[in-house]
Design a protein around this motif. Sequence first.
Motif, PDB file in Angstrom:
ATOM      1  N   VAL B  62     -17.491 -11.363  30.820  1.00 19.12           N
ATOM      2  CA  VAL B  62     -16.702 -11.786  31.981  1.00 19.12           C
ATOM      3  C   VAL B  62     -15.332 -12.273  31.513  1.00 19.12           C
ATOM      4  N   PHE B  63     -14.299 -11.676  32.052  1.00 19.19           N
ATOM      5  CA  PHE B  63     -12.928 -12.046  31.704  1.00 19.19           C
ATOM      6  C   PHE B  63     -12.283 -12.780  32.874  1.00 19.19           C
ATOM      7  N   GLU B  64     -11.681 -13.909  32.553  1.00 13.48           N
ATOM      8  CA  GLU B  64     -10.863 -14.566  33.577  1.00 13.48           C
ATOM      9  C   GLU B  64      -9.440 -14.073  33.398  1.00 13.48           C
ATOM     10  N   MET B  65      -8.933 -13.410  34.392  1.00 14.91           N
ATOM     11  CA  MET B  65      -7.571 -12.911  34.328  1.00 14.91           C
ATOM     12  C   MET B  65      -6.678 -13.887  35.093  1.00 14.91           C
ATOM     13  N   ASN B  66      -5.389 -13.808  34.825  1.00 12.88           N
ATOM     14  CA  ASN B  66      -4.426 -14.588  35.598  1.00 12.88           C
ATOM     15  C   ASN B  66      -4.828 -16.051  35.729  1.00 12.88           C
ATOM     16  N   ILE B  79     -14.157  -2.445  32.270  1.00  9.95           N
ATOM     17  CA  ILE B  79     -12.816  -1.865  32.171  1.00  9.95           C
ATOM     18  C   ILE B  79     -12.781  -0.923  30.968  1.00  9.95           C
ATOM     19  N   ARG B  80     -13.333  -1.401  29.864  1.00  6.99           N
ATOM     20  CA  ARG B  80     -13.321  -0.639  28.623  1.00  6.99           C
ATOM     21  C   ARG B  80     -14.159   0.651  28.763  1.00  6.99           C
ATOM     22  N   VAL B  81     -15.347   0.502  29.295  1.00  4.56           N
ATOM     23  CA  VAL B  81     -16.237   1.662  29.381  1.00  4.56           C
ATOM     24  C   VAL B  81     -15.718   2.678  30.401  1.00  4.56           C
ATOM     25  N   GLY B  84     -12.916   4.571  28.914  1.00  2.42           N
ATOM     26  CA  GLY B  84     -13.440   5.547  27.957  1.00  2.42           C
ATOM     27  C   GLY B  84     -14.048   6.748  28.664  1.00  2.42           C
ATOM     28  N   ASP B 115      -8.354  -4.438  38.271  1.00  2.00           N
ATOM     29  CA  ASP B 115      -7.776  -3.734  37.125  1.00  2.00           C
ATOM     30  C   ASP B 115      -7.087  -2.449  37.602  1.00  2.00           C
ATOM     31  N   ASP B 116      -5.792  -2.340  37.308  1.00  2.00           N
ATOM     32  CA  ASP B 116      -5.007  -1.212  37.819  1.00  2.00           C
ATOM     33  C   ASP B 116      -5.535   0.133  37.340  1.00  2.00           C
ATOM     34  N   ASP B 117      -5.912   0.202  36.065  1.00  2.00           N
ATOM     35  CA  ASP B 117      -6.363   1.483  35.520  1.00  2.00           C
ATOM     36  C   ASP B 117      -7.674   1.921  36.170  1.00  2.00           C
ATOM     37  N   LYS B 121      -8.504   5.214  39.004  1.00  2.00           N
ATOM     38  CA  LYS B 121      -9.374   6.346  38.686  1.00  2.00           C
ATOM     39  C   LYS B 121     -10.701   6.330  39.432  1.00  2.00           C
TER      40      LYS B 121
END
Lengths: 319, 350
Positions: B62-66, B79-81, B84, B115-117, B121
């Motif tokens: 779990v990532f806390e962004m901003n 996000i990473r998977v 990929g 997450d924009d990416d 997609k």
Amino acid sequence: MVSFEAYVTAALFDRAGAVWALGDGTVRFEGGAGVEAHDGAVLCAAPHPSGEGLITGGDDGRLVWSRASGAVQLADAGGRWIDAVASSAASGLIAYAAGREARVLDAADPGVSRSFGHQRTVAGLAFDAKGRRLATATYGGARLWWARIAEQKPVELKWAGSHLDCAFSPDGRFLFSSMGENALHGWRLSDGKDMRMGGYPSKVRSLAFPGKGQLLVTSGAPGAVVWPIAGPNGPMGKEAAEIGYTEGRLVTRAAAAEGSGVIAAGCDDGRVWTADLASRGVRHWREPSGSVVSALAITRAGRLAWGDEEGGVGTADFA
Amino acid sequence: MKDAISEPIPVTVLTGYLGAGKTTLLNRILTEDHGKRYAVIVNEFGEIGIDNDLVVGADEEVFEMNNGCVCCTVRGDLIRVVSGLMKRKGRFDAIVVETTGLADPGPVAQTFFVDDDVKAKTRLDSVTTVVDARHVLDRLADSREAVEQIAFADQIVLNKIDLVSPEALAGVEAALRRINPLAPIHPVMRSEVALDAILDRGGFDLDRISELDPEFLSASPRPAHGEPGHVHDEHCGQGHAHGDHAHDHVAEAGIAGVSLSLERPVDGTKVTGWLNTLLAERGPDILRAKGIIEVKGEERRLVFQAVHMILEGDLQRPWRPDERRWSRMVFIGRNLDAAELQRGFEACAA
């Protein structure tokens, strides 16, 4: 235009010419050779320290050295994705990330094998100019390791947020990381001072250092973003410049080569251009194709190679 | 080549407690002949007994962004998977994300909006929660995650219904409805839900909002009736130990659905402003929100959905001539004041 009909993960140059690593697991050489490197997608690539061929990490958990003559497996992470790799021609070392471990190999000595554990997945790796120090980027910050030392306590550089890729400045005074939060972060390594480098409208994917290493060029904005990093304070208190600004577009990849005053950019519409930092003259090498540029490289000698998400690739000589 | 630029890949988030039947469902998704190729992101490799190169392991991160805003908490591993997997585009048609029983579904869902990416997609097709009819009330009583998994669901697979009495089942459905009035409930045995009923639904079942029983619109905490065979009057469940038990604990967690409606057209600017302000102020407490709005002077339906503070809205298809034109929305969250929300909504009338 050539198309390999697979996502282009990386475009790089080896001694012989341009090389592309693809989402279908192949590595393609400019000379025409193609190698089946992975059973799956190539997730990351770096030049081999010898200058011949590429090292790639794949979602088959393998680290592979591909040359035009064939592919050799260097490591197997047991099914874990290898999604970051770095290499150093100066030290001959290769580093790759598998889950929460960063591992180091010596291209010339199969006896060397190091493994550095982290609490979080290692997202990015970078060697310093001499190839002795390895930086690892994770959620929450970065760590600095002596790449050849087996047991050590790393230098911890903390900064809240998700760090994706990292790069040392060529003089080794700074470490920069690109973040999930559409920003760069920098650390001055002499005292660990934090440098916030924000203002990006999207994630930064490329960090590159042209010329004598006094500038940092990045993607992630409508133009290529250029930060002055010379002087004791690096980019602190300075403003970035934007080159080749195009309204409504995004530079998705940027590239630069040490000793060259020309930078390159690839855009989300497929455009590829170069800019001379002295004259600021922009030259276009590829018209919009509609596909996002996902890989880009230039050489000091004046060669350019690119690739996009649909498999379109090309090269140009700009010297 | 143009085709390859294509539609975003649909993503189904499969959540639910250990033993609810998620793994059985995943195995079916991977092995049944449904003509689609699914990439499956799992937390525990071992559970899936299938060797398939489209099964990818991920460690929950779990990532806390901003700076830790609750709405910007995402799953870094996803996000990473997903990034990929996008390099293997063309080799699968859709993605299923399995979460552990203890996972908070918020960050999983938010990953697909923040997450924009990932957002560029993929599109979140649904959060599908699998629950075990026999044990879900106990889970609701002792686990915050279990309540949130129900609250976040776009649809619920109510599994193992053969293991409970019809009366108990009615109590279970009423309890689920109290938390989430909107998600369709698929009552099944042995995870035998038709896959095409739950996968790639082409978006959220917003039309269900219009089918909600008006009874539910009253500000009282009574559950919806409606849905013959699915949800019965709450009194059906009365006297059943589990029913009362869960009711108390769910009430304690304060998570419930609130449904609002308005017969008059609304002012587009006002309603957007109201939603923005409401989500900015109450976002941490509002887990999900969805609505179909009749905007004055607009022939198309304004459709929105929200995950915490993240609001996405769009003008979609025109109202059909035979369709009842009215605005409806549902909020699912903690300690929501239905009367206050209804007043705020009514103030948006054109």
